[in-house]
Design a protein around this motif. Structure first.
Motif, short mmCIF file in Angstrom:
data_model
loop_
_atom_site.label_atom_id
_atom_site.label_comp_id
_atom_site.label_asym_id
_atom_site.label_seq_id
_atom_site.Cartn_x
_atom_site.Cartn_y
_atom_site.Cartn_z
N THR A 35 1.16 -1.25 0.37
CA THR A 35 -0.01 -0.02 -0.14
C THR A 35 0.94 1.45 0.31
O THR A 35 2.13 1.71 0.52
CB THR A 35 -1.05 -0.11 1.17
OG1 THR A 35 -1.58 -0.87 1.04
CG2 THR A 35 -1.87 0.86 0.97
N THR A 36 0.67 2.41 -0.48
CA THR A 36 1.17 3.35 -0.96
C THR A 36 0.30 4.58 -0.03
O THR A 36 -0.38 4.71 -1.43
CB THR A 36 1.52 4.37 -2.04
OG1 THR A 36 2.50 3.04 -3.16
CG2 THR A 36 2.41 5.09 -2.47
N ALA A 65 -6.56 -2.79 -7.91
CA ALA A 65 -6.45 -1.79 -7.01
C ALA A 65 -7.21 -0.33 -7.46
O ALA A 65 -7.59 -0.26 -8.20
CB ALA A 65 -4.52 -1.27 -7.35
N THR A 67 -6.38 3.91 -7.25
CA THR A 67 -5.13 4.69 -7.26
C THR A 67 -5.96 6.24 -7.46
O THR A 67 -6.76 6.64 -8.19
CB THR A 67 -4.11 4.23 -8.63
OG1 THR A 67 -5.21 4.16 -9.61
CG2 THR A 67 -3.45 2.90 -8.54
N ARG A 69 -4.66 10.81 -6.39
CA ARG A 69 -3.74 12.01 -6.53
C ARG A 69 -5.00 12.54 -5.16
O ARG A 69 -6.20 12.68 -5.93
CB ARG A 69 -3.46 12.66 -7.24
CG ARG A 69 -2.03 11.96 -7.66
CD ARG A 69 -1.98 13.19 -8.94
NE ARG A 69 -2.59 12.96 -9.99
CZ ARG A 69 -3.50 12.50 -11.19
NH1 ARG A 69 -3.24 11.14 -11.30
NH2 ARG A 69 -4.44 13.03 -11.97
N GLU A 78 0.50 10.53 -4.56
CA GLU A 78 0.10 9.09 -5.42
C GLU A 78 -0.71 8.26 -4.29
O GLU A 78 0.46 7.92 -3.57
CB GLU A 78 1.12 9.13 -6.00
CG GLU A 78 1.13 10.12 -7.10
CD GLU A 78 1.17 9.94 -8.61
OE1 GLU A 78 -0.22 8.41 -8.26
OE2 GLU A 78 0.02 10.41 -9.25
N TYR A 80 -1.94 4.35 -3.37
CA TYR A 80 -2.03 3.22 -4.45
C TYR A 80 -2.48 1.61 -3.08
O TYR A 80 -2.04 1.41 -2.28
CB TYR A 80 -0.07 2.40 -5.14
CG TYR A 80 -1.06 1.07 -6.03
CD1 TYR A 80 -1.14 1.20 -6.83
CD2 TYR A 80 -0.38 0.06 -4.96
CE1 TYR A 80 -1.46 -0.28 -7.36
CE2 TYR A 80 -1.18 -1.52 -5.29
CZ TYR A 80 -1.03 -1.13 -6.72
OH TYR A 80 -1.28 -2.75 -7.42
N LEU A 118 5.08 1.72 -9.14
CA LEU A 118 4.70 3.10 -9.39
C LEU A 118 5.43 3.77 -9.74
O LEU A 118 7.33 3.29 -9.41
CB LEU A 118 4.80 3.30 -7.70
CG LEU A 118 3.51 2.98 -6.87
CD1 LEU A 118 3.36 3.63 -5.78
CD2 LEU A 118 2.50 3.59 -8.05
#
Length: 169
Positions: A35-36, A65, A67, A69, A78, A80, A118
């Motif tokens: 996970t980002t 996923a 995604t 911003r 960003e 994810y 990414l």
């Protein structure tokens, strides 16, 4: 043929219901290495995200996923989120929505041969097995990088409401 998960379809349906009803859709996510998200907002391994049209840019809800911003404290990031890590999606105004059990997160699963990476993540070292996307903290801006108000204008910006144009003679 393996069964296709209903989870991404239910997430998109609840999101659409929230927006059609005029509610603000929120997403509860279990954070792991796949996970980002901005780590400074993670509490007890989880994060709550506003995924409304006004709070996100480029929102894409795929089968694998989510995604998009979003701005955190004025800084665009960003994000994810593997669908497997979503704990719940609900309307903030009334709490209606759907919760999911997350027994195995995306980081605990074996990555597929074409695991997404990414663009902002550093390239992994060559290895025999493909690596899952890494979790990396986004560096905060230093004081010299943050824009300041001009010296003569010490009044903070007004919050809320509609922007107005003031005529000065």
């Amino acid at each position: 043929m393996p069964d296709i998960s209903t989870k991404p379809y239910l997430l998109r349906a609840i999101y659409e219901w929230c927006t059609d009803s005029g509610h603000t859709p929120y997403l509860a996510v279990k954070v792991d290495a796949a996970t980002t998200v901005p780590m400074e907002y993670v509490k007890k391994g989880e994060i709550i995200l506003n995924i409304s049209y006004g709070a996100t840019s480029g929102l894409k809800m795929d089968n694998d996923a989510i995604t998009f911003r979003a701005r955190f404290n004025g800084v665009s990031r960003e994000l994810y989120i593997p669908v497997q890590n979503v704990l719940a999606i609900y309307a903030n105004e009334n709490g209606q929505g759907m919760a999911f059990e997350v027994s195995t997160t995306a980081a605990e699963m074996a990555p597929p041969a074409s695991a997404p990476t990414l663009a902002s993540a550093p390239a992994p070292a060559p290895a025999a097995e493909p690596a899952a996307p890494g979790l990396a903290a986004v560096p905060a801006k230093t004081a010299s990088e943050v824009s300041h108000l001009p010296d003569g204008d010490n009044e903070p910006p007004k919050k809320g409401g509609r922007p107005t144009l003031t005529r000065i003679k």
